[in-house]
Structures are given as C-alpha cells and as structure tokens.
Design an enzyme around this catalytic site. Structure first.
Site, PDB file in Angstrom:
ATOM      1  N   ASP B 390       0.824  -1.210   0.000  1.00 47.59           N
ATOM      2  CA  ASP B 390       0.000   0.000   0.000  1.00 47.59           C
ATOM      3  C   ASP B 390       0.858   1.259   0.000  1.00 47.59           C
ATOM      4  OD1 ASP B 390      -1.961  -1.832   0.221  1.00 47.59           O
ATOM      5  OD2 ASP B 390      -2.356  -1.463   2.348  1.00 47.59           O
TER       6      ASP B 390
HETATM    7  N1  LIG Z   1       2.331   1.406  10.304  1.00 45.23           N
HETATM    8  C1  LIG Z   1       1.219   1.787  10.923  1.00 45.23           C
HETATM    9  O1  LIG Z   1       1.231   2.458  11.942  1.00 45.23           O
HETATM   10  C2  LIG Z   1      -0.102   1.369  10.363  1.00 45.23           C
HETATM   11  C3  LIG Z   1      -1.223   1.566  11.142  1.00 45.23           C
HETATM   12  C4  LIG Z   1      -2.481   1.200  10.628  1.00 45.23           C
HETATM   13  C5  LIG Z   1      -2.559   0.686   9.355  1.00 45.23           C
HETATM   14  N2  LIG Z   1      -1.443   0.504   8.608  1.00 45.23           N
HETATM   15  C6  LIG Z   1      -1.581   0.022   7.275  1.00 45.23           C
HETATM   16  O2  LIG Z   1      -0.724  -1.039   7.016  1.00 45.23           O
HETATM   17  C7  LIG Z   1      -0.324  -0.959   5.665  1.00 45.23           C
HETATM   18  C8  LIG Z   1       1.163  -0.932   5.644  1.00 45.23           C
HETATM   19  O3  LIG Z   1       1.538  -0.940   4.274  1.00 45.23           O
HETATM   20  P1  LIG Z   1       2.689  -1.903   3.856  1.00 45.23           P
HETATM   21  O4  LIG Z   1       2.951  -1.619   2.422  1.00 45.23           O
HETATM   22  O5  LIG Z   1       3.809  -1.798   4.824  1.00 45.23           O
HETATM   23  O6  LIG Z   1       2.128  -3.354   4.035  1.00 45.23           O
HETATM   24  P2  LIG Z   1       0.863  -3.869   3.197  1.00 45.23           P
HETATM   25  O7  LIG Z   1       0.361  -2.802   2.308  1.00 45.23           O
HETATM   26  O8  LIG Z   1      -0.062  -4.451   4.221  1.00 45.23           O
HETATM   27  O9  LIG Z   1       1.428  -4.973   2.261  1.00 45.23           O
HETATM   28  C9  LIG Z   1       2.209  -5.976   2.857  1.00 45.23           C
HETATM   29  C10 LIG Z   1       2.594  -6.869   1.715  1.00 45.23           C
HETATM   30  O10 LIG Z   1       3.594  -7.746   2.151  1.00 45.23           O
HETATM   31  C11 LIG Z   1       3.429  -8.971   1.457  1.00 45.23           C
HETATM   32  N3  LIG Z   1       3.841 -10.050   2.327  1.00 45.23           N
HETATM   33  C12 LIG Z   1       3.169 -10.597   3.347  1.00 45.23           C
HETATM   34  N4  LIG Z   1       3.887 -11.565   3.904  1.00 45.23           N
HETATM   35  C13 LIG Z   1       5.018 -11.657   3.184  1.00 45.23           C
HETATM   36  C14 LIG Z   1       6.161 -12.493   3.251  1.00 45.23           C
HETATM   37  N5  LIG Z   1       6.269 -13.424   4.202  1.00 45.23           N
HETATM   38  N6  LIG Z   1       7.139 -12.287   2.362  1.00 45.23           N
HETATM   39  C15 LIG Z   1       7.034 -11.335   1.437  1.00 45.23           C
HETATM   40  N7  LIG Z   1       5.987 -10.538   1.310  1.00 45.23           N
HETATM   41  C16 LIG Z   1       4.994 -10.695   2.192  1.00 45.23           C
HETATM   42  C17 LIG Z   1       1.955  -9.115   1.137  1.00 45.23           C
HETATM   43  O11 LIG Z   1       1.860  -9.496  -0.234  1.00 45.23           O
HETATM   44  P3  LIG Z   1       1.798 -11.061  -0.540  1.00 45.23           P
HETATM   45  O12 LIG Z   1       0.650 -11.594   0.264  1.00 45.23           O
HETATM   46  O13 LIG Z   1       1.621 -11.162  -2.016  1.00 45.23           O
HETATM   47  O14 LIG Z   1       3.101 -11.627  -0.080  1.00 45.23           O
HETATM   48  C18 LIG Z   1       1.420  -7.703   1.265  1.00 45.23           C
HETATM   49  O15 LIG Z   1       1.005  -7.196   0.011  1.00 45.23           O
HETATM   50  C19 LIG Z   1      -0.868   0.303   5.063  1.00 45.23           C
HETATM   51  O16 LIG Z   1      -2.080   0.031   4.400  1.00 45.23           O
HETATM   52  C20 LIG Z   1      -1.190   1.102   6.306  1.00 45.23           C
HETATM   53  O17 LIG Z   1      -2.272   1.987   6.106  1.00 45.23           O
HETATM   54  C21 LIG Z   1      -0.196   0.829   9.093  1.00 45.23           C
END
Ligand SMILES: NC(=O)c1ccc[n+]([C@@H]2O[C@H](COP(=O)([O-])OP(=O)(O)OC[C@H]3O[C@@H](n4cnc5c(N)ncnc54)[C@H](OP(=O)(O)O)[C@@H]3O)[C@@H](O)[C@H]2O)c1
Ligand SMILES: NC(=O)c1ccc[n+]([C@@H]2O[C@H](COP(=O)([O-])OP(=O)(O)OC[C@H]3O[C@@H](n4cnc5c(N)ncnc54)[C@H](OP(=O)(O)O)[C@@H]3O)[C@@H](O)[C@H]2O)c1
Lengths: 93, 463, 93, 463
Positions: B390
């Site tokens: 994301d």
């Molecule tokens: N950081 C905060 O404080 C916080 C708070 C609330 C919400 N969030 C939300 O969390 C999200 C964070 O974004 P992000 O880009 O860091 O994470 P993400 O958008 O949730 O994407 C994580 C990606 O990692 C991949 N993944 C999962 N396990 C894996 C593995 N073992 N090896 C390789 N890839 C793996 C998944 O794709 P695959 O399944 O294809 O592997 C997934 O698409 C955002 O939407 C944000 O709004 C963050």
C-alpha cells in the site's frame, strides 16, 4: 480546579515535547509513554496498602500486579529497542 | 499528602518530561528512557514510604508477580511482535486504573461514608475508561497475535448495538452518580465497560490496530489522570496527561499518513475489504507482469550505483530484516549506495520498520523519512520493495477511485528499476490492487521475503 | 507546593514554546512577553481594591498604574511591530 | 478564590501560551499577540468582577492613567527606540510587583495579624526582585536613551561594594523573615533593592543593555510568579513562569551570539573599553584604506548580480532603513538579487534589525539568518555593510588575541567586493579595530549611513 490547571499545563508540555520526537522513534515512544501510564501504580499501592485483606485491598493488589507488568515490561522493552538504536555504523559488530 | 511527598512526585513527573524530551534524538533516547524509569522508581518508593501503607506482604506479592511477568514479556517478545506487546502492556495499564477506581469505590462504602459528587463521577469515568482500555487492548493483542481473526468482524446492526451500549453506559454513570454505593450497578458498569471495549475493537481490521492501540494508550493515560483526580495526586495527573498527549499525537500522525479520518479507522470496518481480496493473479487484468529470478536480480543489484530499500509489513512478517542487512553489506563494497526509505505507516505500527532494521544493525543514519527520500527516487537505479504494498501504490497519487487516493506514498515507481519482493500479486492491507506491479520498469520477485533474499545473497556471493 | 508544581510545569511550557520562536521575531517576543509579565496587574487590582484609602491601597493604585503601563504599552507596541511584519512582498504599499 | 474564577485565570494563562506559540511564525504572530492581550483582558475583568473589590474609583484612576501613558509610549516610540522602550515598560512591570508585595506586607500589619513564614519570605523576595528590576531597567533605559552615559561606569572596589550590598540585602531578608512587621526595615529593604538595581547596571556598557533588559525581563516574570505565590494565584504563577523562561532563553541566545558568558556581560564592564577607542584613523597602522565615492559605489551596485546587505547598529542610529529599501527597489529591477544578512546580535537588541527593515517594508522572506546566509557570501558580488562592525569583524574567526575571538560572525570578507558604510574607522561597540576595513576587496564609504545612502540612491537614479 487547581488540579485541572496542572492537567492542562501538563497537556501542553506533552504536546510540545512529543511533537519533537522523530518518526524513527515512534515505536519506542509508544512503549515508553505506555510504561509511564503505569504511574497508576501509585494509586494501586495506596489502595492495596490501606485495608488489610478486605475486597478493596484485594482489587488493589491485582491492580499493583497489572501496573507493575505495564511499568517493568514497558521500560524494559523500550530499553531493548533503544539499545539497538544506539549502534552507529563504526560500532557495528 | 505532606509537602515533601508532593515534591517527590513533582520530581518524578519532571523525570518523565525530561525522559520524553530526550526521546527527540536516537542518541539520547536510551538515557531518556532510563531517566523516566528512575522517575517511576522514585514515585513508587515515595508512595511505599510515605503512603501510610499498613500491610506490605500483599503489596510485595503483587509487585513481585507483576515485575516477573513484565520482565518475561519484555525479554521474550520478538521485535516483529512489538505491536501486540504494546497492546498487551497497555491493556494491563488500563486494567490497573479500573481496579484502583474500583477499590476507591469500595472503601468508603465499607467505611459507610458517602463520597463527594465529583469523586464519584471521576471514579465512574476511570472505571469506564480503564475497562474499555483493558478489554479493547486485549482484543487488539489477540488480533495482532492472530488469536482473534485479524479481519474486521462485521455483523448487521453493529453500529446501532454499540451506540445503544454506549448510551446505556452513560445512563449507568449518571445513575451511579445520582445514587452511589450500589455495588451491583457498579459491577454492571465495569462489565459494560469491558463489553464496550471488545465490541468497539472487534470490527476494526488487523492493520488498523496500531491506531486503536495508541488511542487506547492515550485513554489509559487519561484514565491515570482521572485516578489522579480521584485520589488527588498531581504525580498521576501530570504523567497521565503526558501519555494522553503522546497517544493523541501518534494516532493523529498515523491517520494523516493513511489519509483517513479517525472516524473512518474506528467505524470504517476498513480491514473487511480483505475478504474480497483478488486472487493470486491480482486484479487479473491480462497485463503481463515482468518477473525476475535470483540471478538476474543479483546482477542488477551488484552493478547498481544507488539502491533504495523499501521495507513493508511483509518484511516484518517474514522476519527478513537481518538478511536485508546482509545483502546491503554485500553490495555496498561493490560501490552501491544503499538507503532505506521508511514510510510513516509502513509495517503495522509507527516506526515499526525503523526498529526492525535497527535490530538488524542497520545504522539509523541510513534510514530516510518519506519526505527526505521521495525526491531521490528518480535519481536511483534500483528501488527494492520488500513486502511493502500500500505504501508504494501509485494509485494513491493518480487514481481518484482508489480507496488509498490521497495517501502520501513512496514514489518508487520513479526509480529506473523497481524490484518488488512478495509472495504473490495479492493486495496489501488496504485490499486494493497495485498498478506498480504492472509498470514496465517493475520486475516482480515472487516468494516469501526471507527465502527470496537468502537466494539473492547467495547469488551475489557467486558473482 | 501544588503551586510550585504549576510553576515548574509552566516553566517547561515556556521553554518549549519560546525556543520555537525564530530570531526574526525576538524583539516582538521580548516586548510581548514583557507585556505578559504585566499580569501582576491582578495583584495590583486586588491590593488597590481591598482597603479604602489606607497606605496599602495607595501602593496598590500606583501598582495598578505601573502595571497598566506595562500591559497596554507592551501589547500595543508589539502589535505595531508585528503589523509591519505582516506585509509580504505582493502586499507592499 | 472560587473555582469559576480559577478557571477564568486558567483560560487567561492558556491564552498567553497559545499567543506565544503563534509567535513562532511571522504570519501568525500578530494574531498571537491579540490572543495574549485578550487573555490579559480576561484576567483583569475576572479580577475586577470577582475580586471582592471594595473601592473602584481609585482603581479606575490608576487604570486610566496607566493605560493613557502606556498608549502614548507605544504610539510615539520610534522603531529604533525599541530597546529603551522595552527597558522602560519592563521597569514599570517590576515596580508594580514590588509595590504589590509592599501592599501585601502592609495589610496584615494594619490588621494586626501575623503572616505565615513562607508568605513573608515570598513578599521579601518579590520586593527585592521587583525593586532591582525597576531601578535596573530605568538605568538601562537611561543608558540607551543617552540620559545616562552609555559607557561602562567603573570605579575602584566596585565589585566588592556590590558584593557587600548584596550580602546586606540577604541579611535584611533573613532578618525580616525572622521578625516581620518592622515597617522601617522593610522600607530599607526596598531602598536597598533599588540601589542594588542601579549599581549593578551602571557598570555595564550601553550595547549590553539588551542582555540586561531581557535578564531583568525574566526577573520581572519571576517577580510576578512570586507575587502569585504570595496571593496564591496560579494565573500569576503561570504567566510569570512563561516570561521568566522567555527572558532566560533570550539572554542565553544573546550571550551565545556574542560568545560571552553571562558573567562576563554582567561584571565584565565590557563597554568600558570604548574609552580607549582608537582615533579617527582607526588602528592607525599605516595600511592604506580603499575609499569609494557615491558614483563608483552606485555603478558597482547597479551592475551587480547579487547584493547582500549587512545592516548593523549604525543603520539604526542613522534611521537609514527606509533609504536602504529604496536603494534595493532601484537596483533589483536592474537584475541584482538583494538579500539582507541579519546577525543575531546586530544592532542593540535581538531581532532589532528585522524590525527596522520590516518597518521599511522589506518583506521578511528576504531576511536571512547568519547560518543561512554565510555560505552565500563567496557567491555574492557585493556585500554592502551598513553601520555594522563587530558582527562582521573577521578577527573573530582568525585572531585569537581579539576580544571578539570565537564570536560567530557574518563572513562578508568572503564576498567579491565589500562596501562598508560608516562615518569613520572607529571601532564598534566592542571597541576593537576591524581588519575587514583594510582588506583589498573592501572599499570604505565614509559618512553617516542615511546621508551616504541618499547620495547612492541619487547616483543610481542617474545611471
Ligand atoms: N504502520 C502503521 O502504523 C499502520 C497503522 C495502521 C494501518 N497501517 C496500514 O498497514 C499498511 C502498511 O503498508 P505496507 O505496504 O507496509 O504493508 P501492506 O500494504 O499491508 O502490504 C504488505 C505486503 O507484504 C506482502 N507479504 C506478506 N507476507 C510476506 C512475506 N512473508 N514475504 C514477502 N511478502 C509478504 C503481502 O503481499 P503477498 O501476500 O503477495 O506476499 C502484502 O502485500 C498500510 O495500508 C497502512 O495503512 C499501518
Ligand atoms: N543585538 C543585541 O542583542 C546585542 C546585545 C548586546 C550587545 N550587542 C553588541 O552590539 C554590537 C552590535 O554589532 P554591530 O556591528 O551591529 O554594531 P557595532 O559593532 O556596535 O558597530 C556599529 C558601527 O556603526 C557605525 N555607526 C554609528 N553611527 C553611524 C551612522 N550614523 N552612520 C553610519 N555608521 C554609523 C559605527 O562606526 P562609526 O562610528 O565609524 O560610524 C560603529 O562602528 C555587537 O558588539 C554586539 O555584541 C548586541
């Protein structure tokens, strides 16, 4: 009311200070401030220490235990994180 | 309370403030934490010595148990498990406040005296806040630990129900203020508070937990402050206010970085969309996706001048932080400059990635905030996206339709080459497909982050 | 002591807030904070209002006058300065 | 004090805080000042309404007179006169505190009641601080207004005398605390306080007054806080603390920028060196000084691409700020980029130059702090130094012997050409000769700043 004054001022201090914390340290900040919120331990101790064995003091003791978990856990885990941050390139390994 | 004790509490509070101030730089941060804990120690000792404590044995039991448990938690938790850890600790904090308030409620009843109105009110409130914090945090913990489903649990009339429950609580509080010392109703209130905590967190998606947690954290701070008002102790009030402030600020930061309102986070049932997540083939538009294997990727990296690593939640899940370091150590001597681009909400809690990389000995002066690094992408040869999704979704910039639209992102798509390491084309937490994967300067490297990286490292060693 | 608590907290707020003021505005800051220090007007008013015509209240009245000079003068002059600062290029003339 | 009134005072205090916060940017600053004054109004009204005021007529008299005088001051003062203005106002503030304390001391005596010890102590202290602030500020005012000699008045045994006086004061305070309600001694204390103020400011050089003022300012803040303790009013305490803090910070900033310890400022009798200031011919080493007339200077400026104006105290004295603007407006259309380099202690009070230039409609985004601008000098064609001296003295960088050594300066000597406008080769406040004048890329343009600039403007118009 005087206590309210204190509360408001403390809020200001809080905002000013916290906004200065860089994103890098937001996780430690979270766990750290979390530990600070364990300050209820004071109330817990008072509650626990007052009566001898009545309901109130029982609640108090549980409160003490809970608060201590929060305090000890929080500070220790924060320290663990920050210890890692302390490392700068030259000191690697 | 004797002036002297009040002074001690003041000193403790000052310790907390100074401690937090020192958190403003990684160099001083650790000492800051130390200062804060000294303050806590001071406060505790002061209370034990001057607090007219009658029976110590009980207290000692509590302290010992609590410390032991806390210590164990702190030692054993994995860095990737921080979010749950914080949630758990936070829960206990809230619980403690609630219990204290309970005790304060029982005592005068036992003594048969009636309490002044404002005391009653504050007691009610701190039971309420404390209770919600307790159960809410535990649910959050459960979700993050996958004890409870991470999905946003939704069911018909959910909001109405919660609303009703909330109304009921208010009613209870009022009722108890009007005529206090009715134990049963007080217990009911406590119960309702717990229930409220559960029901209000259940419908929130797993990745939104950090927001919930820091909100609850600020609650528990406020709860502490409340308790301070009850037992009229400024030490509690100040510290509570500090925590309250920090919680609010963090919550706010996260919401901004996700470009979602707090309301949307709490009531939007955002994570629910995960259910209808697209299949392995992603959005399955028949656009081709360029793939790379370890060899090719290895050569690309080995001969790149500048590489920007973009870690995301996947890195955390896969525990791949150490391998990343290893990779960097291999290619840096070959003349590549490696930086790390940290999105404010990458991973599952603010600063999550920084902690992980720090754990893997990545010096913190290589970590770049979003605003610092974004201009550098078009000058960089390879952006290595590891388990992030994301936070690198260009749709957030361009596609008004996307739920992510407007969320500030890392402009990896501007890099000459983008290598995305993830297991599939599945969407991330937000559940939206990611156009990045289909750009022709993007190559997908499928597989679990850790495994893939290890392959990479091996290949690079070969060269 | 509770007052001392307030004092300490206020000091913190002060330091945090003031350090954020840019050099450009240091003169207004000086005159402004100066005006704020005229808050003794409160004490002055109480002192002046209490007795009728005795020595204390006379002192009080003088105090009131002095404090008012400080307050009115301070705020007005600060405003004069800041009004000038408000101008940005396009608004020139 | 009723809870409601306390709330009002709290609100007032919050207004002050918010007001100061808004001072953090020129854009919001004015509104900030407004907020603060509203807070003050609130506090006053609250006191009048709920303060159990018996006789209003006296108060009204005081208020009217005070406001009138204050308003007149504020309207009539020249921007160049700010330092003395602040000094004067500050003095009245301190005086007020002292008087209040006096009243508080008299009242119980009249009533025949004895006061609690800590009250007595705080009363003493606020009389002391208030008195010192009052007389000290007035002297400072006198020096800046040249009513009193701006030189550092020194006489034998000065320090010992002051030390003795100080000791005496302490003794008095103690003595009065031990046995209060001795009017005479109390009056003596007040007298001594005034004397102390005079004697401790007299030996300080004119240009150091700003330091003194902001120090006294913080005193008057503390005095207010003291009064707050006496009449136990948190409104006073908070505001006092705020002012105290700001004063301390400003003092500290100035000392840093002059690279002198506060002690040195207060007891160094720094300005005294002015007496042995070198003759018209400056250090009179027979090095030649390159001079320029209006024509030459005009042409240089007219065809320069980038010009950095470095204003100093002389600009203020000569009231030349408007002419500078005029000059800038003339040469900018001819393709010169004009910036203003403001040294933190240029002029006679911090931010002094900024105010003057702002008065002359120079947009504040053209004003550069020392750190911002210093790197730019070597890229600039002409550095136009107008009535600045110490703050551009390269000796501060190179010459270990110089009293200025170590003071951070504006590196004008790095510019391709330097034009220095001043009346002579006389040294500045610090009384040290300035090697800058003898560099061969420096040309001196003698004459009073305003006159010279007007000539320049005329010439440029000619071209
Ligand atoms: N950081 C905060 O404080 C916080 C708070 C609330 C919400 N969030 C939300 O969390 C999200 C964070 O974004 P992000 O880009 O860091 O994470 P993400 O958008 O949730 O994407 C994580 C990606 O990692 C991949 N993944 C999962 N396990 C894996 C593995 N073992 N090896 C390789 N890839 C793996 C998944 O794709 P695959 O399944 O294809 O592997 C997934 O698409 C955002 O939407 C944000 O709004 C963050
Ligand atoms: N800003 C503060 O807060 C602060 C506080 C305390 C001390 N100070 C001290 O004040 C000094 C400020 O440095 P500065 O360079 O701004 O001033 P400066 O070093 O005092 O030099 C001012 C120069 O202006 C010239 N001058 C005087 N009247 C003039 C006129 N009518 N026309 C043209 N030139 C005139 C004088 O030379 P001629 O006589 O030859 O004309 C003098 O050399 C520093 O030493 C600083 O430490 C400042």
């Amino acid at each position: 009311v005087i206590l309210l004054v204190i509360f408001v001022l403390a809020m200001f201090v809080g905002f000013e200070v916290i906004t200065k914390v860089p994103p890098t340290l937001h996780t430690p900040l979270m766990s750290g401030s979390n530990a600070i919120s364990g300050i209820t331990i004071i109330g817990a101790l008072l509650a626990a220490g007052r009566g001898s064995g009545d309901a109130a003091s029982i609640l108090g003791v549980i409160a003490v235990a809970f608060a201590m978990i929060n305090v000890i856990g929080g500070f220790m885990v924060t320290d663990r994180m920050l210890r890692m941050f302390k490392r700068r390139p030259e000191e690697r390994e | 309370m004797s002036p002297f004790v009040m002074l001690l509490y003041l000193v403790a509070a000052v310790c907390f403030i100074v401690g937090l101030k020192r958190l403003s730089s990684p160099a001083t941060a650790r000492s800051g934490n130390a200062v804060a804990s000294v303050g806590m120690l001071l406060a505790i000792v002061a209370t034990l010595v001057f607090g007219r404590i009658l029976s110590f044995q009980l207290i000692i039991v509590g302290v010992v148990i609590g410390s032991a448990v806390g210590a164990v938690f702190a030692r054993t938790v994995k860095m990737t498990g921080m979010p749950q850890m914080v949630a758990l600790l936070n829960g206990f904090g809230g619980g403690a406040s609630a219990l204290v308030a309970g005790a304060e409620f029982l005592r005068p009843m036992a003594a048969g005296v009636t309490m002044p109105l404002n005391t009653v009110l504050t007691i009610q409130l701190s039971v309420l806040i404390g209770g919600v914090t307790f159960s809410g945090s535990l649910i959050a913990f459960g979700k993050l630990q996958d004890l409870v489903t991470g999905r946003a649990v939704t069911y018909p009339l959910q909001k109405t129900l919660n609303a009703l429950l909330f109304a009921a609580t208010i009613a209870l509080v009022v009722w108890l203020v009007i005529s206090p010392d009715q134990l049963t109703w007080f217990v009911v209130l406590a119960g309702v508070a717990l229930l409220l905590g559960v029901l209000s967190v259940i419908p929130i998606g797993g990745a939104d937990m950090p927001v919930v947690i820091s909100l609850l954290n600020s609650y528990s701070g406020l709860a502490a402050a409340m308790t301070g008002f009850v037992i009229n102790n400024h030490g509690l009030i100040i510290s509570g206010a500090l925590v309250g402030a920090s919680g609010l600020i963090l919550t706010n930061i996260m919401c901004k970085a996700m470009n979602r309102s707090l309301g949307n986070v709490l009531f939007g049932a955002f994570g629910a969309t995960m259910i209808e997540a697209p299949s392995i083939t992603g959005g399955a538009k028949d656009v081709t996706v360029r793939q790379v294997g370890p060899e090719e990727a290895a050569t690309m990296l080995a001969y790149a001048r500048s590489v920007i690593v973009v870690p995301g939640y996947g890195l955390a899940v896969a525990q791949a932080q150490h391998v990343v370091r290893e990779l960097a150590d291999l290619i840096e001597p070959r003349g590549a400059e490696v930086k790390y681009a940290i999105h404010p909400v990458a991973g599952r809690m603010p600063g999550h990635m920084n902690v992980l990389l720090a754990e893997a000995d990545v010096p913190y002066d290589k970590l770049r905030d979003m605003d610092q690094i974004n201009p550098e992408f078009d000058r960089c040869d390879i952006a290595l996206v590891i388990g992030a999704n994301d936070v690198v979704n260009p749709a957030a910039r361009s596609d008004k339709a996307s739920p992510l639209y407007g969320m500030p992102i890392l402009d990896v798509d501007k890099a000459h080459h983008v290598i995305v390491m993830k297991r599939s084309l599945n969407p991330g937490f937000a559940g939206v497909d990611n156009p990045l994967f289909y750009l022709e300067n993007t190559s997908m490297f499928f597989g679990s982050a850790k495994a893939s990286l290890e392959k990479l490292v091996a290949e690079v060693k070969e060269l």
